[in-house]
Design a protein around this motif. Sequence first.
Motif, mmCIF file in Angstrom:
data_model
loop_
_atom_site.group_PDB
_atom_site.id
_atom_site.type_symbol
_atom_site.label_atom_id
_atom_site.label_comp_id
_atom_site.label_asym_id
_atom_site.label_seq_id
_atom_site.Cartn_x
_atom_site.Cartn_y
_atom_site.Cartn_z
ATOM 1 N N GLN A 43 -34.532 -93.691 -47.071
ATOM 2 C CA GLN A 43 -33.658 -92.915 -47.948
ATOM 3 C C GLN A 43 -33.895 -91.424 -47.763
ATOM 4 O O GLN A 43 -34.987 -91.001 -47.356
ATOM 5 C CB GLN A 43 -33.904 -93.297 -49.409
ATOM 6 C CG GLN A 43 -33.369 -94.669 -49.789
ATOM 7 C CD GLN A 43 -33.446 -94.910 -51.275
ATOM 8 O OE1 GLN A 43 -34.325 -94.389 -51.958
ATOM 9 N NE2 GLN A 43 -32.522 -95.707 -51.801
ATOM 10 N N ALA A 44 -32.894 -90.650 -48.076
ATOM 11 C CA ALA A 44 -33.029 -89.202 -48.008
ATOM 12 C C ALA A 44 -34.229 -88.757 -48.853
ATOM 13 O O ALA A 44 -34.449 -89.262 -49.956
ATOM 14 C CB ALA A 44 -31.762 -88.525 -48.506
ATOM 15 N N SER B 7 -39.246 -85.213 -45.721
ATOM 16 C CA SER B 7 -38.031 -84.678 -46.355
ATOM 17 C C SER B 7 -36.803 -84.950 -45.495
ATOM 18 O O SER B 7 -35.981 -84.061 -45.236
ATOM 19 C CB SER B 7 -38.177 -83.171 -46.592
ATOM 20 O OG SER B 7 -39.304 -82.893 -47.382
ATOM 21 N N LYS C 256 -33.263 -86.006 -44.016
ATOM 22 C CA LYS C 256 -31.897 -85.799 -44.479
ATOM 23 C C LYS C 256 -30.958 -86.730 -43.700
ATOM 24 O O LYS C 256 -31.279 -87.122 -42.565
ATOM 25 C CB LYS C 256 -31.469 -84.352 -44.223
ATOM 26 C CG LYS C 256 -32.379 -83.306 -44.832
ATOM 27 C CD LYS C 256 -31.937 -81.909 -44.435
ATOM 28 C CE LYS C 256 -32.835 -80.839 -45.021
ATOM 29 N NZ LYS C 256 -32.408 -79.462 -44.635
ATOM 30 N N PRO C 257 -29.804 -87.050 -44.265
ATOM 31 C CA PRO C 257 -28.858 -87.898 -43.527
ATOM 32 C C PRO C 257 -28.506 -87.339 -42.141
ATOM 33 O O PRO C 257 -28.305 -88.104 -41.199
ATOM 34 C CB PRO C 257 -27.642 -87.925 -44.445
ATOM 35 C CG PRO C 257 -28.215 -87.778 -45.818
ATOM 36 C CD PRO C 257 -29.356 -86.813 -45.650
ATOM 37 N N GLU C 258 -28.495 -86.023 -42.018
ATOM 38 C CA GLU C 258 -28.162 -85.428 -40.719
ATOM 39 C C GLU C 258 -29.275 -85.572 -39.683
ATOM 40 O O GLU C 258 -29.097 -85.216 -38.518
ATOM 41 C CB GLU C 258 -27.787 -83.948 -40.870
ATOM 42 C CG GLU C 258 -28.779 -83.117 -41.651
ATOM 43 C CD GLU C 258 -28.375 -82.965 -43.120
ATOM 44 O OE1 GLU C 258 -27.944 -83.965 -43.740
ATOM 45 O OE2 GLU C 258 -28.521 -81.834 -43.644
ATOM 46 N N THR D 89 -30.258 -88.504 -38.931
ATOM 47 C CA THR D 89 -29.948 -89.803 -38.347
ATOM 48 C C THR D 89 -29.584 -89.646 -36.878
ATOM 49 O O THR D 89 -28.705 -88.860 -36.526
ATOM 50 C CB THR D 89 -28.793 -90.475 -39.103
ATOM 51 O OG1 THR D 89 -29.208 -90.750 -40.445
ATOM 52 C CG2 THR D 89 -28.380 -91.772 -38.417
ATOM 53 N N THR E 239 -32.484 -93.902 -39.171
ATOM 54 C CA THR E 239 -31.311 -93.842 -40.032
ATOM 55 C C THR E 239 -31.745 -93.393 -41.420
ATOM 56 O O THR E 239 -32.634 -94.006 -42.014
ATOM 57 C CB THR E 239 -30.614 -95.201 -40.118
ATOM 58 O OG1 THR E 239 -30.258 -95.646 -38.800
ATOM 59 C CG2 THR E 239 -29.357 -95.110 -40.974
ATOM 60 N N VAL E 240 -31.116 -92.332 -41.898
ATOM 61 C CA VAL E 240 -31.441 -91.787 -43.216
ATOM 62 C C VAL E 240 -30.217 -91.965 -44.108
ATOM 63 O O VAL E 240 -29.149 -91.410 -43.826
ATOM 64 C CB VAL E 240 -31.826 -90.300 -43.134
ATOM 65 C CG1 VAL E 240 -32.261 -89.785 -44.499
ATOM 66 C CG2 VAL E 240 -32.939 -90.091 -42.108
ATOM 67 N N SER E 241 -30.388 -92.721 -45.162
ATOM 68 C CA SER E 241 -29.277 -92.976 -46.066
ATOM 69 C C SER E 241 -29.269 -91.956 -47.209
ATOM 70 O O SER E 241 -30.314 -91.474 -47.635
ATOM 71 C CB SER E 241 -29.376 -94.382 -46.637
ATOM 72 O OG SER E 241 -30.554 -94.523 -47.405
ATOM 73 N N SER E 242 -28.083 -91.658 -47.672
ATOM 74 C CA SER E 242 -27.964 -90.655 -48.742
ATOM 75 C C SER E 242 -28.045 -91.297 -50.112
ATOM 76 O O SER E 242 -28.043 -92.507 -50.256
ATOM 77 C CB SER E 242 -26.644 -89.906 -48.601
ATOM 78 O OG SER E 242 -25.566 -90.820 -48.627
#
Length: 116
Positions: free
Chosen positions: A13-14, A84, A86-88, A90, A113-116
């Motif tokens: 997760q983010a 820390s 971030k979705p970006e 990913t 993969t970072v989910s928001s």
Amino acid sequence: QVPLVESGGGLVQAGGSLRLSCAASGSIFSINAMDWYRQVPGKQRELVAVITSGGSTNYADSVKGRFTISRDNAKNTVYLQMNSLKPEDTAIYYCNVRTVGNGAYWGQGTQVTVSS
């Protein structure tokens, strides 16, 4: 023998953290700098972080203060601590090992993969 083996990717997760590892096999000699790159489908591979044989580091502006690159020369391994997230962030992350006189090697890539 696979020259480089990456591990540590996954789904987070983010705001979370992941640690990537890239181990170079004994078939790679005279290791110099070690790098991490990332690539999003349809975009160019971008340099994320660099660590020289002497331990000097450099980072892309987008990850400064959040990511830390390190290496264990005794294990021929490079790490990327990612905090820390971030979705970006990913992307598929690749390690690159540069040698003195023997070219460079790429890892197989690991998905982050970072989910928001």
